[in-house]
Design an enzyme around this catalytic site. Structure first.
Site, PDB file in Angstrom:
ATOM      1  N   GLU A 147       1.466   2.254   2.310  1.00 22.70           N
ATOM      2  CA  GLU A 147       2.743   2.696   2.881  1.00 22.70           C
ATOM      3  C   GLU A 147       3.592   3.398   1.828  1.00 22.70           C
ATOM      4  O   GLU A 147       4.253   4.407   2.112  1.00 22.70           O
ATOM      5  CB  GLU A 147       3.502   1.518   3.473  1.00 22.70           C
ATOM      6  CG  GLU A 147       4.776   1.920   4.189  1.00 22.70           C
ATOM      7  CD  GLU A 147       4.534   2.741   5.440  1.00 22.70           C
ATOM      8  OE1 GLU A 147       4.992   3.907   5.483  1.00 22.70           O
ATOM      9  OE2 GLU A 147       3.901   2.234   6.377  1.00 22.70           O
ATOM     10  N   GLU A 192       5.126  11.966   2.381  1.00 25.34           N
ATOM     11  CA  GLU A 192       6.117  12.501   3.323  1.00 25.34           C
ATOM     12  C   GLU A 192       7.316  13.101   2.593  1.00 25.34           C
ATOM     13  O   GLU A 192       7.804  14.173   2.959  1.00 25.34           O
ATOM     14  CB  GLU A 192       6.571  11.413   4.296  1.00 25.34           C
ATOM     15  CG  GLU A 192       5.509  11.035   5.301  1.00 25.34           C
ATOM     16  CD  GLU A 192       5.972   9.952   6.258  1.00 25.34           C
ATOM     17  OE1 GLU A 192       7.086   9.418   6.094  1.00 25.34           O
ATOM     18  OE2 GLU A 192       5.203   9.653   7.188  1.00 25.34           O
TER      19      GLU A 192
END
Length: 115
Positions: A63, A70
């Site tokens: 994550e 991102e």
């Protein structure tokens, strides 16, 4: 030792930033905090405990990498770009695979412990 200490501080800064700014990271850090004592209660043995805790740590690591991808993609351009969308989707898919893995491991441990 100084380099290791600075690397530790950088890591803690990244975790703190993620906890404050990213809901998914916040949820997974909370899941890890809850999962640690829960795994100790549920795990049928030490190997299962390691699998359960390791899965949560790996989920958090992926994550963090996904969030980094991102943020980098958003830094490059905020405009919609098909390939950047693919990169973000692949990162999301990696996180999803680890969620599935964790579900299988945790359900297996619960089944072994309580059946």
């Amino acid at each position: 030792m100084e380099r290791i200490f600075k690397a530790f501080l950088n890591s803690m800064r990244g975790l703190r930033w993620g906890f404050v700014n990213e809901p998914a990271l916040r949820q997974e850090l909370i899941l890890l905090a809850v999962g640690l004592p829960l795994a100790a209660l549920i795990a049928p043995n030490l190997l299962w405990f390691a699998l359960m805790l390791g899965g949560l740590l790996l989920l958090l690591a992926v994550e963090l990498l996904n969030t980094g991808l991102e943020k980098l993609a958003d830094f490059i351009t905020l405009e919609h770009h098909a390939l950047i969308g693919v990169v973000k989707d692949l990162g999301s898919a990696a996180v999803f695979m680890l969620l599935v893995w964790n579900g299988v491991v945790w359900l297996g441990a619960v089944w072994l412990r309580f059946s």
